[in-house]
Motif scaffolding. Structure first.
Motif, short mmCIF file in Angstrom:
data_model
loop_
_atom_site.label_atom_id
_atom_site.label_comp_id
_atom_site.label_asym_id
_atom_site.label_seq_id
_atom_site.Cartn_x
_atom_site.Cartn_y
_atom_site.Cartn_z
N LEU A 157 4.54 -2.03 -0.87
CA LEU A 157 3.92 -0.74 -0.54
C LEU A 157 2.45 -0.98 -0.27
CD1 LEU A 157 3.71 2.39 -0.41
CD2 LEU A 157 3.42 2.35 -2.91
N ILE A 158 1.98 -0.58 0.91
CA ILE A 158 0.56 -0.68 1.26
C ILE A 158 -0.05 0.72 1.19
CG2 ILE A 158 -1.10 -1.23 3.08
CD1 ILE A 158 0.75 -3.40 4.03
N VAL A 159 -1.12 0.86 0.40
CA VAL A 159 -1.74 2.16 0.18
C VAL A 159 -3.17 2.17 0.73
CG1 VAL A 159 -2.48 3.84 -1.55
CG2 VAL A 159 -0.37 2.55 -1.89
N GLY A 160 -3.44 3.10 1.63
CA GLY A 160 -4.78 3.23 2.18
C GLY A 160 -5.68 4.04 1.26
N THR A 161 -6.94 3.62 1.14
CA THR A 161 -7.91 4.34 0.32
C THR A 161 -9.07 4.81 1.17
OG1 THR A 161 -9.15 2.34 -0.23
CG2 THR A 161 -7.32 2.93 -1.69
N GLN A 162 -9.76 5.83 0.67
CA GLN A 162 -10.94 6.35 1.34
C GLN A 162 -12.08 6.40 0.32
OE1 GLN A 162 -10.24 9.88 3.92
NE2 GLN A 162 -8.15 9.80 3.12
N ARG A 163 -13.27 5.98 0.74
CA ARG A 163 -14.39 5.93 -0.17
C ARG A 163 -14.73 7.31 -0.74
NH1 ARG A 163 -18.26 1.93 0.11
NH2 ARG A 163 -17.65 1.53 2.27
N ALA A 164 -14.64 8.35 0.09
CA ALA A 164 -15.08 9.67 -0.34
C ALA A 164 -14.09 10.38 -1.26
CB ALA A 164 -15.36 10.55 0.88
N VAL A 165 -12.83 10.01 -1.19
CA VAL A 165 -11.82 10.67 -2.01
C VAL A 165 -10.94 9.60 -2.66
CG1 VAL A 165 -11.75 12.77 -0.62
CG2 VAL A 165 -10.27 10.86 -0.03
N ASP A 166 -10.22 9.98 -3.71
CA ASP A 166 -9.43 9.00 -4.45
C ASP A 166 -7.93 9.23 -4.32
OD1 ASP A 166 -9.02 11.24 -5.95
OD2 ASP A 166 -9.50 10.32 -7.88
N THR A 167 -7.52 9.96 -3.28
CA THR A 167 -6.10 10.29 -3.17
C THR A 167 -5.21 9.06 -3.03
OG1 THR A 167 -6.45 10.63 -0.80
CG2 THR A 167 -6.50 12.59 -2.21
N GLY A 168 -5.69 8.06 -2.29
CA GLY A 168 -4.88 6.85 -2.13
C GLY A 168 -4.70 6.11 -3.44
N LEU A 169 -5.79 5.92 -4.16
CA LEU A 169 -5.71 5.23 -5.45
C LEU A 169 -4.89 6.03 -6.45
CD1 LEU A 169 -9.36 3.86 -5.76
CD2 LEU A 169 -7.27 2.57 -5.30
N THR A 170 -5.01 7.36 -6.39
CA THR A 170 -4.22 8.20 -7.28
C THR A 170 -2.73 8.04 -7.00
OG1 THR A 170 -5.99 9.84 -7.49
CG2 THR A 170 -3.77 10.58 -8.01
N ALA A 171 -2.37 8.04 -5.73
CA ALA A 171 -0.97 7.88 -5.35
C ALA A 171 -0.45 6.51 -5.79
CB ALA A 171 -0.81 8.05 -3.84
N ALA A 172 -1.25 5.47 -5.61
CA ALA A 172 -0.84 4.13 -6.01
C ALA A 172 -0.66 4.04 -7.52
CB ALA A 172 -1.87 3.10 -5.54
N THR A 173 -1.59 4.66 -8.25
CA THR A 173 -1.50 4.66 -9.71
C THR A 173 -0.23 5.36 -10.18
OG1 THR A 173 -3.91 4.67 -9.89
CG2 THR A 173 -2.67 5.30 -11.85
N GLN A 174 0.07 6.51 -9.60
CA GLN A 174 1.28 7.24 -9.96
C GLN A 174 2.52 6.42 -9.67
OE1 GLN A 174 0.85 10.82 -7.65
NE2 GLN A 174 -0.36 11.88 -9.22
N ALA A 175 2.53 5.76 -8.52
CA ALA A 175 3.69 4.95 -8.15
C ALA A 175 3.90 3.79 -9.13
CB ALA A 175 3.52 4.42 -6.73
N LEU A 176 2.80 3.15 -9.53
CA LEU A 176 2.90 2.01 -10.43
C LEU A 176 3.28 2.43 -11.85
CD1 LEU A 176 -0.07 -0.11 -9.11
CD2 LEU A 176 2.30 -0.86 -9.26
N ARG A 177 2.82 3.60 -12.26
CA ARG A 177 3.20 4.09 -13.59
C ARG A 177 4.68 4.44 -13.64
NH1 ARG A 177 -1.96 8.15 -14.72
NH2 ARG A 177 -3.43 6.52 -15.43
N ALA A 178 5.18 5.02 -12.56
CA ALA A 178 6.59 5.40 -12.52
C ALA A 178 7.50 4.21 -12.24
CB ALA A 178 6.81 6.49 -11.46
N HIS A 179 6.97 3.22 -11.54
CA HIS A 179 7.79 2.06 -11.15
C HIS A 179 7.00 0.78 -11.40
CE1 HIS A 179 10.51 4.92 -9.16
NE2 HIS A 179 9.43 5.49 -8.69
N PRO A 180 6.87 0.37 -12.65
CA PRO A 180 6.13 -0.86 -12.98
C PRO A 180 6.70 -2.06 -12.23
CG PRO A 180 6.66 0.39 -14.96
CD PRO A 180 7.44 1.02 -13.85
N GLY A 181 5.83 -2.90 -11.77
CA GLY A 181 6.27 -4.09 -11.04
C GLY A 181 6.40 -3.89 -9.55
N LEU A 182 6.21 -2.65 -9.08
CA LEU A 182 6.27 -2.39 -7.65
C LEU A 182 5.15 -3.16 -6.95
CD1 LEU A 182 7.51 -0.62 -5.31
CD2 LEU A 182 5.70 1.04 -5.82
#
Length: 235
Positions: free
Chosen positions: A58-83
């Motif tokens: 899974l490739i997740v794009g991030t933006q300096r001004a907002v954290d939506t990409g990092l938030t989505a990646a964090t949620q995905a990793l918490r729900a699916h460890p090892g992804l």
């Protein structure tokens, strides 16, 4: 979207900006070991898909001004460890590098990564072109760069992916000033800002930066910060 290497690895690209995810997908499909690329534009759809099936990367794009990409990646990793997750961001976005390391991403790619650099990034996430033909140019640049494995790399740690990926050398001994400069970089400060805080000229900060880049084997700020966290120099 089918890649040139179908059947092959399935890669998902998450970014809220359609132009960005389509551009990244177009570079991925050029890789001989990528069989399918899927794009996702919102967090709810991403989590829903992950509940039923998973990509090889899974490739997740991030933006300096907002954290939506990092938030989505964090949620995905918490729900699916090892992804296997790779984060895509700006070359000098040290904050995203630090966050990517913290939440467990396998690697960090620059926005302007070429298909070859993306191939190296996917290799760090554990993919290889099983039986696929690697173009001569890509094969030459990958030769000796990293050992490819079909399974997730044992003990893989977050790294900034550049055109050449090297095994980490022994821990570097940074001077106090170099540590202060590296810390400033990790906080997203410019050379001028770091210089003002340390009462040093910007040219002096650049000299310290060049020295710490050389000691860490880094090409730029993002790679230096990621290497610092990976080796335990910074916490």
């Amino acid at each position: 979207m089918r890649g040139t290497g179908s059947p092959g690895a399935t890669v998902w690209v998450y970014d809220e900006r359609r132009r960005v995810r389509d551009d990244v997908a177009s570079r991925l499909v050029a890789l001989p070991f990528v069989g399918r690329v899927e794009v996702v534009g919102d967090p709810a759809s991403l989590m829903s898909r992950l509940d039923t099936r998973k990509p090889d990367v899974l490739i997740v794009g991030t933006q300096r001004a907002v954290d939506t990409g990092l938030t989505a990646a964090t949620q995905a990793l918490r729900a699916h460890p090892g992804l296997p997750v790779l984060v895509l961001g700006a070359p000098d976005d040290a904050e995203s590098v630090r966050a990517a390391v913290a939440f467990g991403a396998r690697g960090y790619l620059r926005w302007d990564a070429s298909p070859i650099e993306m191939g190296l990034g996917l290799s760090r996430a554990g993919l290889r072109p099983e039986g696929a033909r690697v173009p001569q140019q890509m094969g030459a640049q990958m030769a000796g760069a990293s050992s490819w494995s079909a399974a997730p790399l044992a003990g893989s740690t977050p790294t900034t992916v550049r055109s050449t990926v090297r095994d980490a050398p022994a821990p570097a001994a940074l001077s106090m000033r170099e540590m202060q400069v590296l810390t400033g970089m990790s906080q997203g400060k410019s050379n001028a800002q770091i210089g003002r805080e340390l009462y040093l000229s910007e040219d002096t900060i650049k000299t310290h930066a060049r020295r710490l880049f050389r000691k860490l084997g880094a090409k730029d700020r993002a790679e230096a910060v990621a290497t610092g966290f990976r080796r335990g120099i910074m916490t």
